[in-house]
Design a protein around this motif. Structure first.
Motif, PDB file in Angstrom:
ATOM      1  N   LYS A 236      37.432  40.013  23.460  1.00  0.00           N
ATOM      2  CA  LYS A 236      37.931  39.074  24.464  1.00  0.00           C
ATOM      3  C   LYS A 236      37.705  39.684  25.846  1.00  0.00           C
ATOM      4  O   LYS A 236      38.033  40.857  26.069  1.00  0.00           O
ATOM      5  N   ILE A 237      37.185  38.862  26.762  1.00  0.00           N
ATOM      6  CA  ILE A 237      36.781  39.368  28.078  1.00  0.00           C
ATOM      7  C   ILE A 237      37.498  38.586  29.168  1.00  0.00           C
ATOM      8  O   ILE A 237      37.460  37.351  29.191  1.00  0.00           O
ATOM      9  N   ALA A 238      38.159  39.295  30.074  1.00  0.00           N
ATOM     10  CA  ALA A 238      38.768  38.678  31.261  1.00  0.00           C
ATOM     11  C   ALA A 238      37.914  39.028  32.470  1.00  0.00           C
ATOM     12  O   ALA A 238      37.574  40.197  32.679  1.00  0.00           O
ATOM     13  N   ILE A 239      37.544  38.009  33.244  1.00  0.00           N
ATOM     14  CA  ILE A 239      36.689  38.195  34.416  1.00  0.00           C
ATOM     15  C   ILE A 239      37.485  37.839  35.664  1.00  0.00           C
ATOM     16  O   ILE A 239      38.041  36.734  35.759  1.00  0.00           O
ATOM     17  N   PHE A 240      37.544  38.756  36.609  1.00  0.00           N
ATOM     18  CA  PHE A 240      38.212  38.513  37.893  1.00  0.00           C
ATOM     19  C   PHE A 240      37.146  38.442  38.985  1.00  0.00           C
ATOM     20  O   PHE A 240      36.375  39.393  39.176  1.00  0.00           O
ATOM     21  N   THR A 241      37.096  37.317  39.690  1.00  0.00           N
ATOM     22  CA  THR A 241      36.057  37.123  40.696  1.00  0.00           C
ATOM     23  C   THR A 241      36.575  36.259  41.836  1.00  0.00           C
ATOM     24  O   THR A 241      37.426  35.387  41.637  1.00  0.00           O
ATOM     25  N   ASP A 242      36.049  36.502  43.030  1.00  0.00           N
ATOM     26  CA  ASP A 242      36.426  35.710  44.204  1.00  0.00           C
ATOM     27  C   ASP A 242      35.466  34.553  44.447  1.00  0.00           C
ATOM     28  O   ASP A 242      35.585  33.849  45.458  1.00  0.00           O
TER      29      ASP A 242
ATOM     30  N   LEU B  80      28.459  33.612  26.706  1.00  0.00           N
ATOM     31  CA  LEU B  80      29.632  33.923  25.895  1.00  0.00           C
ATOM     32  C   LEU B  80      30.037  32.736  25.026  1.00  0.00           C
ATOM     33  O   LEU B  80      30.424  32.906  23.862  1.00  0.00           O
ATOM     34  N   GLU B  81      29.932  31.535  25.578  1.00  0.00           N
ATOM     35  CA  GLU B  81      30.257  30.344  24.800  1.00  0.00           C
ATOM     36  C   GLU B  81      29.288  30.170  23.634  1.00  0.00           C
ATOM     37  O   GLU B  81      29.697  29.827  22.516  1.00  0.00           O
TER      38      GLU B  81
END
Length: 380
Positions: A2-8, A28-29
């Motif tokens: 499981k991957i969490a991506i934080f981006t502005d 990823l999908e």
């Protein structure tokens, strides 16, 4: 995983970071890999997904396409705990990135990041060079906790190494060669865009100082009259300098605003030469899109673009800001049909080797290495 991506910045924003991350989440999908993106809200409601958590935000003055979010850290923490990611990937060094770093430490989640934008180079285009040392201190502090920092080119890796960054890995960007290709109906594109001149020269990008559009205008004005009358310029993009550029432009320059998807791919395909003087690219997504379309590119010999263009084979590299070099390269290509076509074929062949799936496969192996505390072979 499981991957969490934080981006502005994220789709539908129009910039290299947002587009790269959208390619990644599409991948990823396809792979049935769970992910969650934490990002600022968008001016558009075009793209809504349960995998994306949006927060109120405002534009960043140096880069309006990158937004500064106002997240509720307690709600974000609760959502992240509920998702329970194996790894956090931080893509930008602003508010959302800071939240990702904080929550990684708070929840003991392994942390990686990617470096996409050369903000230090931007400073000189806004007369803010005096902030350079402060910026680098902040960037080193920001990236220090990352187990790996993924950079898009060898040029960027060298630059960050010189500034004392560690744990650097190459993560090149790819191109969708099924979307960007040379085989669109070029006559219908020319008719749709009212292109009546023999040769079509194209620029794609934000119309802002850091893209060195000043040199672009100088190049257009430097072309000899007998060449200029055969040339149509298509300027694809928008930004703070658009009005000024339009006021300075001649009748053979058309401004389209932002264009994406198939419509953009058709323009690349119909173009004879792609001209891109920006010296600030860490990679150059629009450049490789032009190459995939079989269109020779003339670019600044600077930044990550240097790793894409093979001088004289897939395009030409010119000294940054040297309008005369760009002019000569344009004249050389439009006066030599066989050379232009040969370079276009070489460009397409190169782009075909830059497959997104292969690149993302390698990124996942890098994630796994972080989780297992091992090392793997570096990306070539």
């Amino acid at each position: 995983m499981k991957i969490a991506i934080f981006t502005d910045t994220f789709y539908p924003d129009i910039n290299g970071v947002a587009r790269t991350l959208k390619h990644f989440t599409n991948y990823l999908e396809k792979q049935n890999i769970s992910y969650k993106v934490f990002a600022p809200n968008s001016d558009s409601n075009e793209y809504i997904s349960t995998n994306i958590r949006r927060f109120k935000s405002w534009s960043f003055f140096l880069y309006p396409e990158c937004r500064l979010a106002l997240p509720n850290i307690f709600r974000m923490k609760a959502e992240l705990e509920a998702f329970s990611p194996d790894i956090i990937h931080v893509a930008t060094p602003f508010n959302m990135g800071l939240c990702g770093i904080y929550l990684s430490k708070k929840l003991s989640i392994p942390l990686v990041g990617s470096y996409h934008t050369d903000f230090d180079y931007y400073l000189q285009f806004y007369d803010l060079q005096f902030l350079s040392s402060i910026l680098w201190k902040y960037m080193k502090w920001f990236h220090k906790p990352f187990k790996k920092i993924f950079v898009p080119s060898h040029e960027t890796l060298t630059q960050l190494t010189r500034h004392g960054f560690a744990n650097l890995e190459i993560w090149p960007h790819g191109v969708d060669c099924e979307l960007f290709h040379p085989y669109y109906d070029q006559e219908s594109v020319r008719e749709k865009r009212s292109i009546t001149k023999k040769y079509l020269l194209t620029f794609v990008g934000r119309l802002a100082p850091e893209k060195d559009v000043k040199t672009l205008m100088s190049v257009a004005n430097a072309l000899p009259a007998e060449v200029s009358k055969q040339v149509q310029w298509l300027i694809v993009g928008d930004g703070p300098l658009r009005d000024e550029m339009q006021a300075q432009s001649s009748s053979n320059m058309i401004f389209t605003g932002y264009i994406t998807g198939t419509e953009l791919a058709e323009i690349y395909s119909a173009s004879d030469v792609f001209v891109f003087p920006s010296p600030t690219e860490t990679f150059g997504n629009v450049v490789i899109e032009a190459l995939a379309s079989g269109t020779p590119a003339i670019t600044a010999n600077s930044g990550g673009v240097k790793n894409i263009i093979k001088h004289g084979e897939t395009g030409f590299l010119c000294e940054t800001g040297n309008a005369a070099e760009f002019k000569d390269a344009i004249i050389n290509l439009i006066n030599n049909d066989s050379l232009r076509k040969q370079i276009g074929r070489e460009a397409r062949d190169y782009a075909l080797t830059q497959n997104w799936d292969t690149i993302f496969d390698h990124l996942l192996w890098q994630y796994q290495a972080v989780l297992e505390g091992t090392t793997i072979q570096k990306f070539a």
